[in-house]
Design a protein around this motif. Sequence first.
Motif, PDB file in Angstrom:
ATOM      1  N   GLU A  36       0.817  -1.213   0.000  1.00  0.00           N
ATOM      2  CA  GLU A  36       0.000   0.000   0.000  1.00  0.00           C
ATOM      3  C   GLU A  36       0.853   1.266   0.000  1.00  0.00           C
ATOM      4  OE1 GLU A  36      -3.872  -0.585   2.534  1.00  0.00           O
ATOM      5  OE2 GLU A  36      -2.233  -1.625   3.575  1.00  0.00           O
ATOM      6  N   HIS A  37       1.891   1.318   0.853  1.00  0.00           N
ATOM      7  CA  HIS A  37       2.677   2.552   0.939  1.00  0.00           C
ATOM      8  C   HIS A  37       3.802   2.609  -0.090  1.00  0.00           C
ATOM      9  CE1 HIS A  37       5.941   0.396   2.966  1.00  0.00           C
ATOM     10  NE2 HIS A  37       5.096  -0.049   3.892  1.00  0.00           N
ATOM     11  N   GLY A  38       4.256   1.463  -0.584  1.00  0.00           N
ATOM     12  CA  GLY A  38       5.225   1.448  -1.683  1.00  0.00           C
ATOM     13  C   GLY A  38       6.659   1.762  -1.316  1.00  0.00           C
ATOM     14  N   ILE A  39       6.983   1.873  -0.040  1.00  0.00           N
ATOM     15  CA  ILE A  39       8.361   2.188   0.359  1.00  0.00           C
ATOM     16  C   ILE A  39       9.202   0.919   0.350  1.00  0.00           C
ATOM     17  CG2 ILE A  39       9.846   3.049   2.210  1.00  0.00           C
ATOM     18  CD1 ILE A  39       7.542   4.790   3.133  1.00  0.00           C
ATOM     19  N   SER A  40      10.341   0.974  -0.335  1.00  0.00           N
ATOM     20  CA  SER A  40      11.271  -0.145  -0.372  1.00  0.00           C
ATOM     21  C   SER A  40      12.496   0.195   0.469  1.00  0.00           C
ATOM     22  CB  SER A  40      11.702  -0.436  -1.816  1.00  0.00           C
ATOM     23  OG  SER A  40      12.821  -1.305  -1.838  1.00  0.00           O
ATOM     24  N   ARG A  41      13.068  -0.824   1.099  1.00  0.00           N
ATOM     25  CA  ARG A  41      14.275  -0.573   1.891  1.00  0.00           C
ATOM     26  C   ARG A  41      15.415  -0.077   1.011  1.00  0.00           C
ATOM     27  NH1 ARG A  41      15.100  -6.028   5.093  1.00  0.00           N
ATOM     28  NH2 ARG A  41      14.030  -6.788   3.229  1.00  0.00           N
ATOM     29  N   ARG A  42      15.369  -0.333  -0.277  1.00  0.00           N
ATOM     30  CA  ARG A  42      16.413   0.157  -1.179  1.00  0.00           C
ATOM     31  C   ARG A  42      16.408   1.687  -1.261  1.00  0.00           C
ATOM     32  NH1 ARG A  42      14.691  -4.429  -4.070  1.00  0.00           N
ATOM     33  NH2 ARG A  42      13.238  -3.167  -5.301  1.00  0.00           N
ATOM     34  N   GLN A  43      15.261   2.312  -0.928  1.00  0.00           N
ATOM     35  CA  GLN A  43      15.175   3.769  -0.927  1.00  0.00           C
ATOM     36  C   GLN A  43      15.781   4.381   0.332  1.00  0.00           C
ATOM     37  OE1 GLN A  43      10.665   3.356  -1.694  1.00  0.00           O
ATOM     38  NE2 GLN A  43      11.133   5.408  -2.462  1.00  0.00           N
ATOM     39  N   LEU A  44      15.994   3.562   1.344  1.00  0.00           N
ATOM     40  CA  LEU A  44      16.329   4.076   2.661  1.00  0.00           C
ATOM     41  C   LEU A  44      17.827   3.978   2.935  1.00  0.00           C
ATOM     42  CD1 LEU A  44      13.399   2.362   4.601  1.00  0.00           C
ATOM     43  CD2 LEU A  44      13.431   4.621   3.518  1.00  0.00           C
ATOM     44  N   LEU A  74       6.399   9.352  -1.602  1.00  0.00           N
ATOM     45  CA  LEU A  74       6.074  10.149  -2.788  1.00  0.00           C
ATOM     46  C   LEU A  74       7.041   9.882  -3.946  1.00  0.00           C
ATOM     47  CD1 LEU A  74       5.251  13.558  -1.038  1.00  0.00           C
ATOM     48  CD2 LEU A  74       3.622  11.941  -2.032  1.00  0.00           C
ATOM     49  N   GLY A  75       7.980   8.946  -3.728  1.00  0.00           N
ATOM     50  CA  GLY A  75       8.893   8.591  -4.797  1.00  0.00           C
ATOM     51  C   GLY A  75      10.154   9.426  -4.859  1.00  0.00           C
ATOM     52  N   ALA A  76      10.364  10.288  -3.861  1.00  0.00           N
ATOM     53  CA  ALA A  76      11.572  11.113  -3.820  1.00  0.00           C
ATOM     54  C   ALA A  76      12.683  10.351  -3.099  1.00  0.00           C
ATOM     55  CB  ALA A  76      11.285  12.436  -3.123  1.00  0.00           C
ATOM     56  N   HIS A  77      13.856  10.971  -3.051  1.00  0.00           N
ATOM     57  CA  HIS A  77      15.010  10.347  -2.401  1.00  0.00           C
ATOM     58  C   HIS A  77      15.468  11.253  -1.263  1.00  0.00           C
ATOM     59  CE1 HIS A  77      15.311   7.333  -5.567  1.00  0.00           C
ATOM     60  NE2 HIS A  77      15.138   8.309  -6.439  1.00  0.00           N
ATOM     61  N   PRO A  78      14.996  11.005  -0.059  1.00  0.00           N
ATOM     62  CA  PRO A  78      15.345  11.877   1.069  1.00  0.00           C
ATOM     63  C   PRO A  78      16.829  11.822   1.393  1.00  0.00           C
ATOM     64  CG  PRO A  78      14.195   9.910   1.827  1.00  0.00           C
ATOM     65  CD  PRO A  78      14.105   9.907   0.336  1.00  0.00           C
ATOM     66  N   LYS A  79      17.352  12.936   1.877  1.00  0.00           N
ATOM     67  CA  LYS A  79      18.758  13.008   2.266  1.00  0.00           C
ATOM     68  C   LYS A  79      18.925  12.798   3.767  1.00  0.00           C
ATOM     69  CE  LYS A  79      19.967  16.224  -1.466  1.00  0.00           C
ATOM     70  NZ  LYS A  79      20.507  17.577  -1.793  1.00  0.00           N
ATOM     71  N   ASP A  80      17.922  13.193   4.523  1.00  0.00           N
ATOM     72  CA  ASP A  80      18.009  13.106   5.983  1.00  0.00           C
ATOM     73  C   ASP A  80      17.034  12.054   6.495  1.00  0.00           C
ATOM     74  OD1 ASP A  80      19.855  15.247   6.131  1.00  0.00           O
ATOM     75  OD2 ASP A  80      18.205  16.667   5.916  1.00  0.00           O
ATOM     76  N   PHE A  81      17.498  11.280   7.469  1.00  0.00           N
ATOM     77  CA  PHE A  81      16.673  10.220   8.045  1.00  0.00           C
ATOM     78  C   PHE A  81      16.613  10.397   9.561  1.00  0.00           C
ATOM     79  CE2 PHE A  81      17.911   8.671   3.959  1.00  0.00           C
ATOM     80  CZ  PHE A  81      16.823   7.939   3.516  1.00  0.00           C
ATOM     81  N   ASP A  82      15.377  10.518  10.057  1.00  0.00           N
ATOM     82  CA  ASP A  82      15.163  10.722  11.485  1.00  0.00           C
ATOM     83  C   ASP A  82      14.468   9.504  12.081  1.00  0.00           C
ATOM     84  OD1 ASP A  82      16.234  13.270  11.284  1.00  0.00           O
ATOM     85  OD2 ASP A  82      14.302  14.160  10.795  1.00  0.00           O
ATOM     86  N   VAL A  83      14.859   9.178  13.293  1.00  0.00           N
ATOM     87  CA  VAL A  83      14.325   8.010  13.997  1.00  0.00           C
ATOM     88  C   VAL A  83      13.614   8.472  15.260  1.00  0.00           C
ATOM     89  CG1 VAL A  83      14.957   5.903  15.255  1.00  0.00           C
ATOM     90  CG2 VAL A  83      16.078   6.453  13.081  1.00  0.00           C
ATOM     91  N   ALA A  84      12.450   7.891  15.525  1.00  0.00           N
ATOM     92  CA  ALA A  84      11.734   8.099  16.788  1.00  0.00           C
ATOM     93  C   ALA A  84      11.717   6.773  17.526  1.00  0.00           C
ATOM     94  CB  ALA A  84      10.315   8.589  16.529  1.00  0.00           C
ATOM     95  N   THR A  85      11.954   6.830  18.820  1.00  0.00           N
ATOM     96  CA  THR A  85      12.118   5.589  19.581  1.00  0.00           C
ATOM     97  C   THR A  85      11.565   5.724  20.993  1.00  0.00           C
ATOM     98  OG1 THR A  85      13.762   4.008  20.398  1.00  0.00           O
ATOM     99  CG2 THR A  85      14.439   6.303  20.315  1.00  0.00           C
ATOM    100  N   SER A  86      11.320   4.577  21.610  1.00  0.00           N
ATOM    101  CA  SER A  86      10.907   4.556  23.007  1.00  0.00           C
ATOM    102  C   SER A  86      12.097   4.676  23.944  1.00  0.00           C
ATOM    103  CB  SER A  86      10.143   3.259  23.312  1.00  0.00           C
ATOM    104  OG  SER A  86      10.957   2.125  23.038  1.00  0.00           O
ATOM    105  N   ALA A  87      13.316   4.519  23.451  1.00  0.00           N
ATOM    106  CA  ALA A  87      14.513   4.643  24.274  1.00  0.00           C
ATOM    107  C   ALA A  87      14.770   6.107  24.612  1.00  0.00           C
ATOM    108  CB  ALA A  87      15.721   4.057  23.539  1.00  0.00           C
TER     109      ALA A  87
END
Length: 464
Positions: A36-44, A74-87
Amino acid sequence: MSIVNTVARFFPSLIGGRKAKNAVDEIKPQILQRKEHGISRRQLSENALKVLYRLNNAGYQAYLVGGCVRDSMLGAHPKDFDVATSATPEQVNQLFRNSRLIGRRFKLVHVLFGREVIEVATFRTSPKEEHNSNQASTGDSGMILRDNVYGNIDDDAMRRDFTINAMYYAVDDFTVLSYAGGYQDAQDKLIRLMGDPETRYREDPVRMLRAIRFAGKLNFEIEQKTKAPIEMMAPLMEQIPAPRLFEEVLKLFLSGNALVTYRLLREYKLFGELFPLTEQCVADDEFAARFVEQTMINTDTRIQAGKSVTPYYFFAALLWPSLQRVQAEFLEQGIPPQPALHKAASRVIEQQLKRTSIPKRFTIPMKEIWDMQSRLERKKGKKAAEAAESNRFRAAYDFVLLREQCGENLKGLGDWWTQYQETDEYKEVAANRQPDERHTKKRRPRRTNRGTPNDRQRSRRSEP
């Protein structure tokens, strides 16, 4: 804070006339499967995935969140990756040797992989009065001054700025959790604030700039209730520290969408809050208006062609109409041209620093570009070679072309210097030109577990 209380604060209409259980049901996320969302780990980012896996293996919840999820979807290639966590930040810092704690008003962790930085933030909740003042506080106007009250993922989602940023990617089952209709808004190309717009803008007026930035970057429409208060609340930008606004200006204009962003900022009366002197010039001077727009066009052209744009050149161009206006005032007082230029440069920069800080490593070359404009007019004898020896020659030459491009009559100055650069004389000068050590960034000793002043200034980046 409980989920119900969070909803009551940001979505009061969900609570009125309904039982609390129903309110909780309404904020349950939409769970999107991989197809449904179409995100592949290859994009990340591989490094971002490493962070997720290690947090998960240590027993913590961890998700990619915000802009990287939205843009990947949306099919773009993000440069920055942010993580949210319970830690907590301290737990994250202990888990990664290649990390450092930063921030005080908004504590988080940077995990370093060479030049790539993965930003890890703990799930936040909206502060209540009983929370310790060291954890959270707001100013008299409602602006959040400190935000270190931790919660769960539902709380975290409800306190994000826009629905399109309230989406979380889980690496363990490849699902996306979409809150408050964020997925649908992304499909509809709509920018919608979470909660009451006036309240959210008072909490952090920079959200108004972010709404404009996303509209320009994504070519999205701003939802009616979200955009309605912006013009009225634009003066709240005066509350934001100048260093933070400098960083926001770079994001607004140096991402390849400067022209549309500039027009939106002017439409919503925000540009004048960032560049008051320039706004005054643009409002009543046709050349100034044309010059600023052409600056935006040229900036977009360079970035879209994969070329860099230095902040000092951009600021020098944006403040040029103001500089000319102030210099003219000094000339009328009988001050010679060059001293008048220097006095005008100091005044214009001093005034601009009240709104957006500009590091000294940028203000010095800005002044040099301005000063070079008159030097390039002197071409006889050895003057041309002397001007060409300057490390600011190329930037000053491009500035001359920009002025002519906007209709300023410089009597063929741009063509003359274009032809001069084909001569053997110039090629010899260029080959012998030495790097300018004054503007060479010196390497600092690495410090662990401490952010630099700039890191601390940028540390409130909870809403990618």
